[in-house]
Enzyme design. Structure first.
Site, PDB file in Angstrom:
ATOM      1  CE1 TYR A  45      -7.036  -2.298  -2.672  1.00  0.00           C
ATOM      2  CE2 TYR A  45      -6.228  -0.472  -3.973  1.00  0.00           C
ATOM      3  CZ  TYR A  45      -5.993  -1.632  -3.269  1.00  0.00           C
ATOM      4  OH  TYR A  45      -4.712  -2.117  -3.142  1.00  0.00           O
ATOM      5  CB  SER A 127       3.155   1.675  -8.127  1.00  0.00           C
ATOM      6  OG  SER A 127       2.762   0.446  -7.548  1.00  0.00           O
ATOM      7  CD  GLN A 150       6.225   0.641  -4.645  1.00  0.00           C
ATOM      8  OE1 GLN A 150       5.474   0.624  -5.617  1.00  0.00           O
ATOM      9  NE2 GLN A 150       6.268  -0.340  -3.750  1.00  0.00           N
ATOM     10  CE1 TYR A 152       4.276  -2.362  -1.547  1.00  0.00           C
ATOM     11  CE2 TYR A 152       3.108  -2.130  -3.609  1.00  0.00           C
ATOM     12  CZ  TYR A 152       3.265  -1.816  -2.288  1.00  0.00           C
ATOM     13  OH  TYR A 152       2.399  -0.931  -1.691  1.00  0.00           O
ATOM     14  CB  THR A 178       6.932   0.053  -0.365  1.00  0.00           C
ATOM     15  OG1 THR A 178       6.936   1.185  -1.235  1.00  0.00           O
ATOM     16  CG2 THR A 178       5.774   0.165   0.625  1.00  0.00           C
ATOM     17  NE  ARG A 187      -4.977  -1.815   2.788  1.00  0.00           N
ATOM     18  CZ  ARG A 187      -4.221  -1.552   1.724  1.00  0.00           C
ATOM     19  NH1 ARG A 187      -4.760  -1.597   0.511  1.00  0.00           N
ATOM     20  NH2 ARG A 187      -2.954  -1.237   1.868  1.00  0.00           N
ATOM     21  CE  LYS A 261       5.279   5.258  -0.144  1.00  0.00           C
ATOM     22  NZ  LYS A 261       4.208   4.275   0.010  1.00  0.00           N
ATOM     23  CG  HIS A 285       0.915   2.046   2.524  1.00  0.00           C
ATOM     24  ND1 HIS A 285       2.061   1.522   1.974  1.00  0.00           N
ATOM     25  CD2 HIS A 285      -0.056   1.785   1.620  1.00  0.00           C
ATOM     26  CE1 HIS A 285       1.768   0.974   0.811  1.00  0.00           C
ATOM     27  NE2 HIS A 285       0.502   1.120   0.566  1.00  0.00           N
ATOM     28  NE  ARG A 288      -4.071   2.235   0.444  1.00  0.00           N
ATOM     29  CZ  ARG A 288      -5.243   2.132  -0.177  1.00  0.00           C
ATOM     30  NH1 ARG A 288      -6.211   2.959   0.142  1.00  0.00           N
ATOM     31  NH2 ARG A 288      -5.426   1.237  -1.102  1.00  0.00           N
ATOM     32  CB  SER A 317       0.693   9.342   5.553  1.00  0.00           C
ATOM     33  OG  SER A 317       1.248   8.169   4.956  1.00  0.00           O
ATOM     34  CB  VAL A 319       0.344  15.855   1.846  1.00  0.00           C
ATOM     35  CG1 VAL A 319       0.451  17.147   1.038  1.00  0.00           C
ATOM     36  CG2 VAL A 319       1.548  15.673   2.756  1.00  0.00           C
ATOM     37  N   GLY A 339      -0.478  11.399  -2.345  1.00  0.00           N
ATOM     38  CA  GLY A 339      -1.116  10.173  -2.809  1.00  0.00           C
ATOM     39  C   GLY A 339      -2.526  10.393  -3.304  1.00  0.00           C
ATOM     40  NE  ARG A 340      -6.631   7.139   0.782  1.00  0.00           N
ATOM     41  CZ  ARG A 340      -5.804   6.944   1.804  1.00  0.00           C
ATOM     42  NH1 ARG A 340      -4.975   7.901   2.180  1.00  0.00           N
ATOM     43  NH2 ARG A 340      -5.805   5.797   2.462  1.00  0.00           N
TER      44      ARG A 340
HETATM   45  C1  LIG Z   1      -5.028   3.298  -3.980  1.00  0.00           C
HETATM   46  C2  LIG Z   1      -3.651   3.362  -3.381  1.00  0.00           C
HETATM   47  C3  LIG Z   1      -2.658   2.552  -3.923  1.00  0.00           C
HETATM   48  C4  LIG Z   1      -1.368   2.605  -3.398  1.00  0.00           C
HETATM   49  N1  LIG Z   1      -0.401   1.846  -3.975  1.00  0.00           N
HETATM   50  C5  LIG Z   1       0.852   1.922  -3.505  1.00  0.00           C
HETATM   51  C6  LIG Z   1       1.881   1.216  -4.145  1.00  0.00           C
HETATM   52  O1  LIG Z   1       1.670   0.540  -5.140  1.00  0.00           O
HETATM   53  N2  LIG Z   1       3.129   1.300  -3.626  1.00  0.00           N
HETATM   54  C7  LIG Z   1       3.404   2.053  -2.510  1.00  0.00           C
HETATM   55  O2  LIG Z   1       4.546   2.104  -2.054  1.00  0.00           O
HETATM   56  N3  LIG Z   1       2.441   2.761  -1.899  1.00  0.00           N
HETATM   57  C8  LIG Z   1       1.183   2.721  -2.384  1.00  0.00           C
HETATM   58  N4  LIG Z   1       0.219   3.477  -1.787  1.00  0.00           N
HETATM   59  C9  LIG Z   1       0.585   4.383  -0.683  1.00  0.00           C
HETATM   60  C10 LIG Z   1       1.046   5.758  -1.222  1.00  0.00           C
HETATM   61  O3  LIG Z   1       2.290   5.660  -1.865  1.00  0.00           O
HETATM   62  C11 LIG Z   1       1.200   6.778  -0.081  1.00  0.00           C
HETATM   63  O4  LIG Z   1       2.047   6.259   0.917  1.00  0.00           O
HETATM   64  C12 LIG Z   1      -0.120   7.195   0.540  1.00  0.00           C
HETATM   65  O5  LIG Z   1      -1.156   7.251  -0.410  1.00  0.00           O
HETATM   66  C13 LIG Z   1       0.070   8.559   1.170  1.00  0.00           C
HETATM   67  O6  LIG Z   1      -1.059   8.962   1.827  1.00  0.00           O
HETATM   68  P1  LIG Z   1      -2.153   9.975   1.212  1.00  0.00           P
HETATM   69  O7  LIG Z   1      -2.963   9.163   0.275  1.00  0.00           O
HETATM   70  O8  LIG Z   1      -2.881  10.401   2.429  1.00  0.00           O
HETATM   71  O9  LIG Z   1      -1.409  11.100   0.515  1.00  0.00           O
HETATM   72  C14 LIG Z   1      -1.081   3.452  -2.297  1.00  0.00           C
HETATM   73  C15 LIG Z   1      -2.075   4.261  -1.765  1.00  0.00           C
HETATM   74  C16 LIG Z   1      -3.355   4.230  -2.309  1.00  0.00           C
HETATM   75  C17 LIG Z   1      -4.390   5.172  -1.738  1.00  0.00           C
HETATM   76  O1  LIG Z   2      -3.313  -0.658  -1.766  1.00  0.00           O
HETATM   77  C1  LIG Z   2      -2.241  -0.286  -1.336  1.00  0.00           C
HETATM   78  O2  LIG Z   2      -2.127   0.498  -0.387  1.00  0.00           O
HETATM   79  C2  LIG Z   2      -1.032  -0.748  -1.922  1.00  0.00           C
HETATM   80  O3  LIG Z   2      -0.028  -0.237  -1.583  1.00  0.00           O
HETATM   81  C3  LIG Z   2      -0.954  -1.826  -2.878  1.00  0.00           C
HETATM   82  C4  LIG Z   2      -0.425  -3.030  -2.493  1.00  0.00           C
HETATM   83  C5  LIG Z   2      -0.321  -4.047  -3.402  1.00  0.00           C
HETATM   84  C6  LIG Z   2      -0.683  -3.815  -4.693  1.00  0.00           C
HETATM   85  C7  LIG Z   2      -1.221  -2.582  -5.068  1.00  0.00           C
HETATM   86  C8  LIG Z   2      -1.341  -1.569  -4.170  1.00  0.00           C
END
Ligand SMILES: Cc1cc2nc3c(=O)[nH]c(=O)nc-3n(C[C@H](O)[C@H](O)[C@H](O)COP(=O)(O)O)c2cc1C
Ligand SMILES: O=C(O)C(=O)c1ccccc1
Length: 392
Positions: A45, A127, A150, A152, A178, A187, A261, A285, A288, A317, A319, A339-340
């Site tokens: 995930y 989030s 943030q 949604y 977002t 995915r 975003k 994102h 994703r 995205s 970094v 992020g990750r």
């Molecule tokens: C597991 C996971 C959950 C995420 N959940 C959200 C979220 O709840 N809201 C959101 O705006 N972005 C979410 N994102 C996107 C991150 O905010 C961010 O845009 C992205 O991780 C940046 O890329 P990077 O992981 O390469 O740094 C999520 C990303 C991941 C990997």
């Molecule tokens: O998984 C994600 O990328 C994400 O942004 C997300 C979307 C909905 C709920 C939780 C995370």
């Protein structure tokens, strides 16, 4: 000596005493280590992306195409990474990207990330899809900790207003909206595993704890209405009918700065500015959402040019290192979201794992700037970069 130099020295000194850091300082190694401690589904995930994951790879490849060209003899004795973005003072131009479902990674979840961010004075973006209610995450960070919220944007406008009021009351000073995820993309890792955190009740804490949501499902969520509550959540999570005209609703219900975003096109960035938005976050994102989308770093210069100094430009995205941050700043970002890497830090070491990631990023950014002849992030410009020759 600066705290960052202290950190670097402490790593060497620990080596003298044979106490080696528990996590690597090359943060690109974290993903492989996290795979070893997470379940296959949880790792899939977090590490996974949309479709063939071409955009996730492109995000990294774009960083590799740019090379820093260091300059010498420029008096870099006094260094200062601090910036101010959307009214928030930051010790370094680094934020914790909004990442939902963090208890998938570690039992302490978002609260551990909030404590680590607070310890470094860095801004965490909370989030909507967190696994713990925003009030608890804010409390873990503490009163003085900088935090943004943030959103949604759900179908139910009353629920959106409730989220915004709760975020304000929890001390969030800026709003990140977002736009790129009104529905989850295709995915394959999750599809093939038949896995969605929400269906297991992870990532719905802000909804289930909300009075407006509870009213809609006929009262507090219990075992009796849990399935109905999840279905209600899924049906109302995102609103695909939103347009630019709807942004006025946010202005009417949020007093502080607002950043959009998921911006990738310069014309969308212009529209954001014209709509009175205070910032844009160039992001795909983390690859994703739209597989095949442009690498985020490749979208950055055009967006930065379109925005000029009329709004803040943030970036995420791909970094992974301090040098990556320097490149994004040179190409027009005022700050980056990570992020990750911190998600993996959380998986590997809880609060201390996140803190390790944040310290490494700051220390490496400061050293990269200084060794390239710069003392402040604001001095970075495209002149410090050259395009790497294509190599194989
Ligand atoms: C597991 C996971 C959950 C995420 N959940 C959200 C979220 O709840 N809201 C959101 O705006 N972005 C979410 N994102 C996107 C991150 O905010 C961010 O845009 C992205 O991780 C940046 O890329 P990077 O992981 O390469 O740094 C999520 C990303 C991941 C990997
Ligand atoms: O998984 C994600 O990328 C994400 O942004 C997300 C979307 C909905 C709920 C939780 C995370």
């Amino acid at each position: 000596m600066s705290a960052l130099a202290d950190f670097q020295n402490s790593l060497y000194l620990q080596g003298l005493g044979d106490v080696l850091p528990s996590l690597p300082t090359d943060l690109t190694k974290l993903e492989g280590l996290a795979e070893g401690v997470l379940s296959r589904r949880a790792f899939g995930y977090v590490a996974g992306a949309a479709g063939s994951e071409a955009t996730a790879r492109a995000n990294r490849a774009a960083f590799d195409r740019w090379r820093i060209v260091p300059r010498m003899l420029r008096d870099v004795a006094e260094r200062d990474l601090s910036v101010e973005v959307l009214g928030t003072a930051m010790p370094a131009p680094i934020l914790l990207a909004p990442i939902g479902v963090q208890s998938l990674l570690h039992p302490d979840g978002e609260r551990a990330a909030a404590r680590a961010a607070a310890a470094e004075g860095l801004t965490m973006v909370l989030s909507t899809a967190a696994s713990q209610p925003m009030e608890e995450v804010a409390e873990a960070g503490g009163d003085g900790a900088p935090r943004w919220y943030q959103l949604y944007w759900p179908k139910d406008r009353d629920l959106a207003v409730s989220f915004l009021e709760r975020a304000r009351d929890a001390g969030c000073t800026a709003l990140v909206v977002t736009l790129d995820t009104f529905t989850l993309a295709w995915r394959p890792r999750d599809l093939d595993a038949g896995f969605l955190p929400f269906l297991r009740g992870i990532g719905v804490a802000n909804y289930f704890s909300d009075p407006v949501f509870q009213k809609a499902v006929g009262g507090p969520v219990t075992d009796a209405n849990r399935e109905a509550a999840l279905l209600h959540w899924a049906a109302g999570f995102g609103d695909p009918s939103l347009t630019w005209d709807d942004l006025i609703f946010l202005r009417d219900h949020w007093e502080g700065p607002i950043a959009l975003k998921g911006i990738q096109h310069p014309d969308d960035a212009r529209q954001a500015v014209d709509a009175g938005m205070d910032g844009v976050i160039v992001s795909n994102h983390g690859g994703r959402q739209v597989d095949g989308a442009v690498a985020s770093l490749d979208a950055l210069p055009g967006v930065a040019k379109a925005v000029g100094d009329q709004a803040a430009v943030l970036f995420d995205s791909g970094v992974r290192t301090g040098a990556d941050i320097a490149k994004a700043l040179a190409l027009g970002a005022d700050a980056v979201l990570v992020g990750r890497p911190y998600a993996y830090g959380l998986a590997l070491g809880g609060q201390e794992g996140v803190r390790h990631v944040l310290r490494c990023l700051q220390a490496e950014l400061e050293l990269t700037l200084a060794l390239a002849g710069l003392t402040r992030p604001g001095r970075l410009s495209p002149e410090i970069l050259s395009c790497a020759p294509t190599s194989r």
